[in-house]
Design a protein around this motif. Structure first.
Motif, PDB file in Angstrom:
ATOM      1  N   ARG A  29       0.822  -1.199   0.000  1.00 10.82           N
ATOM      2  CA  ARG A  29       0.000   0.000   0.000  1.00 10.82           C
ATOM      3  C   ARG A  29       0.852   1.243   0.000  1.00 10.82           C
ATOM      4  O   ARG A  29       1.983   1.232   0.469  1.00 10.82           O
ATOM      5  N   VAL A  30       0.286   2.311  -0.513  1.00  6.89           N
ATOM      6  CA  VAL A  30       0.883   3.639  -0.406  1.00  6.89           C
ATOM      7  C   VAL A  30      -0.139   4.440   0.391  1.00  6.89           C
ATOM      8  O   VAL A  30      -0.066   4.420   1.605  1.00  6.89           O
ATOM      9  N   ALA A  31      -1.152   5.035  -0.169  1.00  2.00           N
ATOM     10  CA  ALA A  31      -2.262   5.596   0.613  1.00  2.00           C
ATOM     11  C   ALA A  31      -3.353   4.542   0.771  1.00  2.00           C
ATOM     12  O   ALA A  31      -4.071   4.520   1.747  1.00  2.00           O
ATOM     13  N   ARG A  32      -3.459   3.661  -0.226  1.00  2.00           N
ATOM     14  CA  ARG A  32      -4.417   2.556  -0.228  1.00  2.00           C
ATOM     15  C   ARG A  32      -3.691   1.308  -0.733  1.00  2.00           C
ATOM     16  O   ARG A  32      -2.661   1.405  -1.381  1.00  2.00           O
ATOM     17  N   ILE A  33      -4.275   0.152  -0.466  1.00  2.00           N
ATOM     18  CA  ILE A  33      -3.709  -1.096  -0.994  1.00  2.00           C
ATOM     19  C   ILE A  33      -3.836  -1.087  -2.514  1.00  2.00           C
ATOM     20  O   ILE A  33      -4.904  -0.808  -3.051  1.00  2.00           O
ATOM     21  N   TYR A  34      -2.739  -1.377  -3.191  1.00  2.00           N
ATOM     22  CA  TYR A  34      -2.779  -1.468  -4.652  1.00  2.00           C
ATOM     23  C   TYR A  34      -2.398  -2.844  -5.157  1.00  2.00           C
ATOM     24  O   TYR A  34      -2.610  -3.156  -6.341  1.00  2.00           O
ATOM     25  N   ALA A  35      -1.857  -3.709  -4.305  1.00  2.00           N
ATOM     26  CA  ALA A  35      -1.487  -5.058  -4.727  1.00  2.00           C
ATOM     27  C   ALA A  35      -1.521  -5.987  -3.524  1.00  2.00           C
ATOM     28  O   ALA A  35      -1.161  -5.585  -2.414  1.00  2.00           O
ATOM     29  N   ALA A  91       2.599  -3.131 -14.743  1.00  2.00           N
ATOM     30  CA  ALA A  91       1.287  -3.289 -14.109  1.00  2.00           C
ATOM     31  C   ALA A  91       1.311  -2.765 -12.678  1.00  2.00           C
ATOM     32  O   ALA A  91       0.376  -2.080 -12.233  1.00  2.00           O
ATOM     33  N   LEU A  92       2.367  -3.073 -11.941  1.00  2.00           N
ATOM     34  CA  LEU A  92       2.482  -2.571 -10.566  1.00  2.00           C
ATOM     35  C   LEU A  92       2.531  -1.048 -10.530  1.00  2.00           C
ATOM     36  O   LEU A  92       1.907  -0.417  -9.678  1.00  2.00           O
ATOM     37  N   GLU A  93       3.265  -0.453 -11.461  1.00  2.00           N
ATOM     38  CA  GLU A  93       3.343   1.012 -11.482  1.00  2.00           C
ATOM     39  C   GLU A  93       1.975   1.631 -11.754  1.00  2.00           C
ATOM     40  O   GLU A  93       1.603   2.628 -11.141  1.00  2.00           O
ATOM     41  N   THR A  94       1.217   1.023 -12.650  1.00  2.00           N
ATOM     42  CA  THR A  94      -0.135   1.522 -12.932  1.00  2.00           C
ATOM     43  C   THR A  94      -0.992   1.459 -11.672  1.00  2.00           C
ATOM     44  O   THR A  94      -1.684   2.428 -11.324  1.00  2.00           O
ATOM     45  N   ALA A  95      -0.955   0.334 -10.980  1.00  3.18           N
ATOM     46  CA  ALA A  95      -1.740   0.185  -9.758  1.00  3.18           C
ATOM     47  C   ALA A  95      -1.253   1.150  -8.671  1.00  3.18           C
ATOM     48  O   ALA A  95      -2.059   1.775  -7.966  1.00  3.18           O
ATOM     49  N   TRP A  96       0.065   1.293  -8.526  1.00  6.34           N
ATOM     50  CA  TRP A  96       0.650   2.195  -7.528  1.00  6.34           C
ATOM     51  C   TRP A  96       0.209   3.633  -7.770  1.00  6.34           C
ATOM     52  O   TRP A  96      -0.195   4.327  -6.849  1.00  6.34           O
TER      53      TRP A  96
END
Length: 112
Positions: A29-35, A91-96
């Motif tokens: 997560r950063v501000a929200r879970i993304y993965a 894909a991770l960067e897009t989600a992040w």
């Protein structure tokens, strides 16, 4: 082919990312879970916008699919870690990026 260790390394290299347990998974997560990484390390769920989800699922249907039910309609997408490390990183960067804190326009007061 990417691995669960690759996902963890790539996710933790993104600014502000923290890892924490989430049910039977590892969550990033950063501000929200993304993965979230499955316990077996063979798949992960990523949070995309519905538009990004549609694009990933259309261009790589062998690796990306919507999570069944309502979560999938909100952009949650399963990725099989049989993708290349480069595909996983993108894909991770897009989600992040989608999970970064949203900024208020200048001059807008915070609601209470």
């Amino acid at each position: 082919m990417a691995s669960g260790a690759d996902l963890r390394r790539l996710a933790l290299a993104m600014a502000g990312t923290e890892e924490a347990p989430h049910m039977d998974r590892a969550a990033f997560r950063v501000a929200r879970i993304y993965a979230t990484l499955a316990a077996d390390g063979l798949s992960a769920n990523l949070k995309f916008s519905p538009e990004d989800q549609a694009l990933k699922c259309m261009t790589h249907p062998e690796a990306f699919s919507p999570v069944p039910g309502g979560w999938g309609r909100m952009g949650h997408t399963t990725v099989l870690l049989a993708v290349t490390e480069e595909e996983l990183a993108a894909a991770l960067e897009t989600a992040w990026r989608g999970a970064l804190p949203r900024r208020r326009p200048p001059g807008r007061a915070r609601r209470r």
